[in-house]
Design an enzyme around this catalytic site. Sequence first.
Site, PDB file in Angstrom:
ATOM      1  N   ASN A  10      13.063  -8.587  -3.366  1.00 23.99           N
ATOM      2  CA  ASN A  10      12.480  -7.259  -3.569  1.00 23.99           C
ATOM      3  C   ASN A  10      12.567  -6.552  -2.223  1.00 23.99           C
ATOM      4  O   ASN A  10      11.784  -6.812  -1.314  1.00 23.99           O
ATOM      5  CB  ASN A  10      11.028  -7.419  -4.024  1.00 23.99           C
ATOM      6  CG  ASN A  10      10.362  -6.085  -4.300  1.00 23.99           C
ATOM      7  OD1 ASN A  10      10.948  -5.027  -4.060  1.00 23.99           O
ATOM      8  ND2 ASN A  10       9.141  -6.126  -4.779  1.00 23.99           N
ATOM      9  N   ARG A  91      15.053  -6.967  -7.600  1.00 22.60           N
ATOM     10  CA  ARG A  91      14.222  -5.942  -8.219  1.00 22.60           C
ATOM     11  C   ARG A  91      14.796  -4.587  -7.822  1.00 22.60           C
ATOM     12  O   ARG A  91      14.899  -4.267  -6.632  1.00 22.60           O
ATOM     13  CB  ARG A  91      12.785  -6.065  -7.727  1.00 22.60           C
ATOM     14  CG  ARG A  91      11.917  -5.019  -8.349  1.00 22.60           C
ATOM     15  CD  ARG A  91      10.522  -5.040  -7.805  1.00 22.60           C
ATOM     16  NE  ARG A  91       9.706  -4.106  -8.561  1.00 22.60           N
ATOM     17  CZ  ARG A  91       8.552  -3.618  -8.140  1.00 22.60           C
ATOM     18  NH1 ARG A  91       8.078  -3.975  -6.978  1.00 22.60           N
ATOM     19  NH2 ARG A  91       7.887  -2.775  -8.869  1.00 22.60           N
ATOM     20  N   HIS A 180       7.104  -0.334 -13.273  1.00 18.53           N
ATOM     21  CA  HIS A 180       6.374  -1.597 -13.496  1.00 18.53           C
ATOM     22  C   HIS A 180       6.807  -2.239 -14.823  1.00 18.53           C
ATOM     23  O   HIS A 180       6.062  -3.040 -15.399  1.00 18.53           O
ATOM     24  CB  HIS A 180       4.836  -1.394 -13.583  1.00 18.53           C
ATOM     25  CG  HIS A 180       4.178  -0.953 -12.317  1.00 18.53           C
ATOM     26  ND1 HIS A 180       3.083  -0.105 -12.308  1.00 18.53           N
ATOM     27  CD2 HIS A 180       4.431  -1.241 -11.025  1.00 18.53           C
ATOM     28  CE1 HIS A 180       2.698   0.109 -11.065  1.00 18.53           C
ATOM     29  NE2 HIS A 180       3.498  -0.562 -10.259  1.00 18.53           N
ATOM     30  N   LEU A 209      -2.981  -2.707 -12.977  1.00 19.59           N
ATOM     31  CA  LEU A 209      -3.779  -2.022 -11.966  1.00 19.59           C
ATOM     32  C   LEU A 209      -3.632  -2.760 -10.637  1.00 19.59           C
ATOM     33  O   LEU A 209      -4.350  -3.728 -10.359  1.00 19.59           O
ATOM     34  CB  LEU A 209      -5.255  -1.982 -12.399  1.00 19.59           C
ATOM     35  CG  LEU A 209      -5.532  -1.476 -13.826  1.00 19.59           C
ATOM     36  CD1 LEU A 209      -7.024  -1.551 -14.142  1.00 19.59           C
ATOM     37  CD2 LEU A 209      -5.011  -0.039 -14.001  1.00 19.59           C
ATOM     38  N   ARG A 241      -1.896   7.065  -4.480  1.00 24.51           N
ATOM     39  CA  ARG A 241      -1.261   8.164  -5.234  1.00 24.51           C
ATOM     40  C   ARG A 241      -2.285   8.875  -6.103  1.00 24.51           C
ATOM     41  O   ARG A 241      -3.164   8.241  -6.681  1.00 24.51           O
ATOM     42  CB  ARG A 241      -0.133   7.642  -6.125  1.00 24.51           C
ATOM     43  CG  ARG A 241       1.020   7.034  -5.371  1.00 24.51           C
ATOM     44  CD  ARG A 241       2.192   6.764  -6.327  1.00 24.51           C
ATOM     45  NE  ARG A 241       3.178   5.916  -5.692  1.00 24.51           N
ATOM     46  CZ  ARG A 241       3.507   4.688  -6.112  1.00 24.51           C
ATOM     47  NH1 ARG A 241       2.964   4.195  -7.208  1.00 24.51           N
ATOM     48  NH2 ARG A 241       4.403   3.988  -5.478  1.00 24.51           N
ATOM     49  N   GLY A 330      -3.293  -6.785  -8.980  1.00 21.87           N
ATOM     50  CA  GLY A 330      -4.354  -7.077  -8.005  1.00 21.87           C
ATOM     51  C   GLY A 330      -5.750  -6.646  -8.423  1.00 21.87           C
ATOM     52  O   GLY A 330      -6.690  -7.446  -8.386  1.00 21.87           O
ATOM     53  N   GLU A 384       6.046 -10.910 -11.574  1.00 21.57           N
ATOM     54  CA  GLU A 384       7.311 -10.183 -11.671  1.00 21.57           C
ATOM     55  C   GLU A 384       8.473 -11.025 -11.153  1.00 21.57           C
ATOM     56  O   GLU A 384       9.583 -10.944 -11.679  1.00 21.57           O
ATOM     57  CB  GLU A 384       7.198  -8.868 -10.894  1.00 21.57           C
ATOM     58  CG  GLU A 384       6.325  -7.855 -11.630  1.00 21.57           C
ATOM     59  CD  GLU A 384       5.845  -6.709 -10.755  1.00 21.57           C
ATOM     60  OE1 GLU A 384       4.911  -6.931  -9.957  1.00 21.57           O
ATOM     61  OE2 GLU A 384       6.386  -5.605 -10.859  1.00 21.57           O
TER      62      GLU A 384
HETATM   63  P1  AMP Z   1      -0.992  -5.435  -6.154  1.00 19.77           P
HETATM   64  O1  AMP Z   1      -0.341  -4.111  -5.905  1.00 19.77           O
HETATM   65  O2  AMP Z   1      -0.904  -5.902  -7.572  1.00 19.77           O
HETATM   66  O3  AMP Z   1      -0.583  -6.502  -5.171  1.00 19.77           O
HETATM   67  O4  AMP Z   1      -2.569  -5.198  -5.910  1.00 19.77           O
HETATM   68  C1  AMP Z   1      -3.072  -4.976  -4.623  1.00 19.77           C
HETATM   69  C2  AMP Z   1      -4.469  -4.440  -4.723  1.00 19.77           C
HETATM   70  O5  AMP Z   1      -5.293  -5.341  -5.472  1.00 19.77           O
HETATM   71  C3  AMP Z   1      -5.186  -4.333  -3.385  1.00 19.77           C
HETATM   72  O6  AMP Z   1      -4.885  -3.139  -2.723  1.00 19.77           O
HETATM   73  C4  AMP Z   1      -6.636  -4.381  -3.814  1.00 19.77           C
HETATM   74  O7  AMP Z   1      -7.084  -3.071  -4.090  1.00 19.77           O
HETATM   75  C5  AMP Z   1      -6.647  -5.158  -5.097  1.00 19.77           C
HETATM   76  N1  AMP Z   1      -7.284  -6.481  -4.957  1.00 19.77           N
HETATM   77  C6  AMP Z   1      -6.736  -7.618  -4.524  1.00 19.77           C
HETATM   78  N2  AMP Z   1      -7.653  -8.614  -4.542  1.00 19.77           N
HETATM   79  C7  AMP Z   1      -8.804  -8.090  -5.008  1.00 19.77           C
HETATM   80  C8  AMP Z   1     -10.127  -8.594  -5.276  1.00 19.77           C
HETATM   81  N3  AMP Z   1     -10.440  -9.874  -5.062  1.00 19.77           N
HETATM   82  N4  AMP Z   1     -11.047  -7.723  -5.759  1.00 19.77           N
HETATM   83  C9  AMP Z   1     -10.745  -6.427  -5.986  1.00 19.77           C
HETATM   84  N5  AMP Z   1      -9.513  -5.905  -5.759  1.00 19.77           N
HETATM   85  C10 AMP Z   1      -8.566  -6.717  -5.283  1.00 19.77           C
END
Ligand code: AMP
Length: 399
Positions: A10, A91, A180, A209, A241, A330, A384
């Site tokens: 990626n 990706r 996504h 999310l 965003r 996340g 992914e």
């Molecule tokens: P991703 O883009 O799927 O990697 O998600 C990243 C985002 O997940 C981070 O910026 C956080 O806002 C959120 N995140 C990760 N771990 C946690 C957690 N334990 N509790 C709440 N939000 C989380």
Amino acid sequence: MSATLVLVINSGSSSIKYQLVDPVGGHALAGGLVERIGEHDGRLSHTSGEQTVEHLRRIENHTAGLRLVFDMFAEAGQDLAAAGVGAVGHRVVHGGEEFSAPTLIDDDVLASIHRLCTLAPLHMPANAAGIESARALLPTVPQVAVFDTAFFHELPAAARTYAIDAKLAREHGIRRYGFHGTSHEYVSGRVAEVLGRDPAGLNQIVLHLGNGASASAIRGGQAVDTTMGLTPLEGLVMGTRSGDIDPAIFGFLQRSAGMDSDAVDDLLNRNSGIKGLSGVNDFRELGTLVERGDAAAKLAFDVYIHRLRRYIGAYLVTLGNVHAITFTAGVGENDPAVRAAALAGLEGFGIAVDEQRNNTRSKVPRVISPDGSPVQVLVVPTNEELAIARAALRLVRPG
Ligand code: AMP
């Protein structure tokens, strides 16, 4: 090393995220991240098994970054070039109108990917650079492009069409593409497995999310709507965003705040959303601020949830009846407060979240609605890289 392994890449504008994946076993053997490519303080972090090694040095370009990655694999006893991997899966953010499925990369495909740079100028040149580097370093290994937009290629015309001048839209390829897609497809497939149901008979809402965020409505395995559009800016409120805004704000800011189009673009993509409203973009920090009584953080949370609920409502109507609503990525996988608030008070639609199930931390896919709920609510970790690896292997070894 088994040739059924797939190296998943990626490639971002100044970074390369990678994993060596066993698509059959369903796990990663090693992986890591190259960061700050082209700057004086480049960094590589490589994890193989329990061991993580870090290197700090100038990394000239993507090829140099990938070469360093190969050295790391060799040091850990996994010589990618000599022992061979079955495929490299890339990706690729934008497949435009042209690509509706994972595609074996040849010179023509690479030329098309270069042409699509106008649709995603921040991402596509980096994706192309990653492909070119991997082809140079592993010339005999098939390279496969897996497009983030592909799952949404066949969105119904009513869902993919912007109500603007039709001729202009056609000339410039302006339509809702969605992003996504690899995650929405993978997660909706897992939901069917977890529920032991035939995907063909399931109506689903998937809420991806993460730092970026998107929702999709899926009928019988086919996406019928999604929140992201021509670019990943449309739809839900995200980490940085804005998601949906009145499109007139763009010109208004240019005229009233004296910003040029790049500055507005940057504002809406990098300094808006949760960050623009609260100063932080990570939901862990947002949660801490909300607990401390920070009013801006509380408003950011409320705006985020308001938009999310708006789309959940829209997709309930789009689908008519819904069997499963799933949280992933996340925030969706880790934040019970977001999940509870997103679905609060919807018992009249057969939607409920069991408090104890929602608050139980786990890395495995799980149902968090009460037993016997008409609508199943799930948390399903996305993967992914595994989805890309499986798609790549399917293409180079059909059957
Ligand atoms: P991703 O883009 O799927 O990697 O998600 C990243 C985002 O997940 C981070 O910026 C956080 O806002 C959120 N995140 C990760 N771990 C946690 C957690 N334990 N509790 C709440 N939000 C989380």
